[in-house]
Design a protein around this motif. Structure first.
Motif: not given
Length: 272
Positions: A115, A141, A143-149
């Protein structure tokens, strides 16, 4: 020196022995993400039985989230198990969380940063307790937290984890899992990129990924040759009581270069 660790779902005891024989340097029995809530108790019992004896390679256990309802039972189940080589601690966000586990169960600890909060406290987590054996990164998790794709979006984060680990005196961290088990070309490219950032080795979720990871992190023949040349020059300088080592290509060799050369030769000896 460990280049590969293979994850196995904790509710698949039929795969435990196969994982030990897979060629991985270590095995991780996963009680967290790989097991649905209804099978947590079954998985816990299966894992506890398996680590009740020592196996041919180290066996680690990834427990459930430290703030969740299952972690206490997980820790109780594996406490004192002779085959437990280490605990993987998911979603760690504070040094205090690591210290609580260390006080409760004496085992090497592998906190996973997953996170933004964990990334910001990475060094504190890495240096939390002498029981911390290595620092890890969980990217799904994060990637989801940071909005990285895209993978490149985590470059800064990966670099921070490497620096935090080394600043705390820990070994270089391993890359997290590569989720596409059929994309071996992509896995190789991702490993090469991670190696340039300072990672050493990678966790895997399928045995077919293991040789790709080893090949990516195993020193190339030219690297090994240069390392041996450096070590030979150092040995020769010591016979002359000289503190100055100059390589044939004109480079001066310092202690950091010597340490790196020894790691390269050791890796080559193990994975050659």
């Amino acid at each position: 020196m460990t280049l590969t660790m293979l994850y196995v779902p904790g509710d698949r005891p039929d795969r435990f022995g196969k994982a030990v024989d897979s060629g991985a340097d270590a095995v991780i029995l996963d009680l967290e993400d790989a097991v649905v809530a209804a099978r947590k108790a079954y998985a816990r019992d299966a894992v506890a039985e398996f680590v009740g004896s020592v196996h041919a390679v180290p066996v680690h256990v990834r427990v459930n989230e430290l703030t969740g309802p299952d972690v206490d039972a997980d820790l109780d189940a594996v406490a004192g198990a002779p085959g437990l080589a280490g605990l993987r601690l998911p979603k760690v966000e504070s040094a205090e969380a690591v210290r609580r586990v260390a006080a409760r169960l004496p085992a090497p600890l592998y906190p996973l940063v997953e996170s933004a909060v964990g990334v910001e406290r990475a060094y504190e987590i890495a240096a939390a307790d002498p029981a911390v054996a290595a620092l890890g990164l969980g990217e799904a998790d994060l990637r989801s937290d940071l909005g990285v794709t895209v993978e490149e979006g985590l470059t800064w984060v990966r670099g921070r984890i490497v620096v935090a680990a080394r600043a705390a005196g820990l070994p270089p961290p391993m890359l997290p899992v590569y989720a596409n088990v059929t994309d071996l070309t992509g896995l190789a490219a991702s490993c090469a990129y991670g190696r340039r950032l300072g990672f050493l080795g990678r966790t895997a979720i399928h045995p077919r990924q293991l040789p790709v990871i080893v090949e990516a992190f195993r020193p190339a023949e030219a690297e090994v040759s240069r390392a041996r040349e450096l070590l030979d020059a150092v040995a020769e300088a010591q016979t002359r009581d000289s503190g100055t080592v100059v390589l044939p290509d004109g480079r001066f060799a310092d202690r950091a270069m010597v340490a790196a050369a020894r790691r390269t030769v050791d890796l080559a000896a193990r994975y050659g």
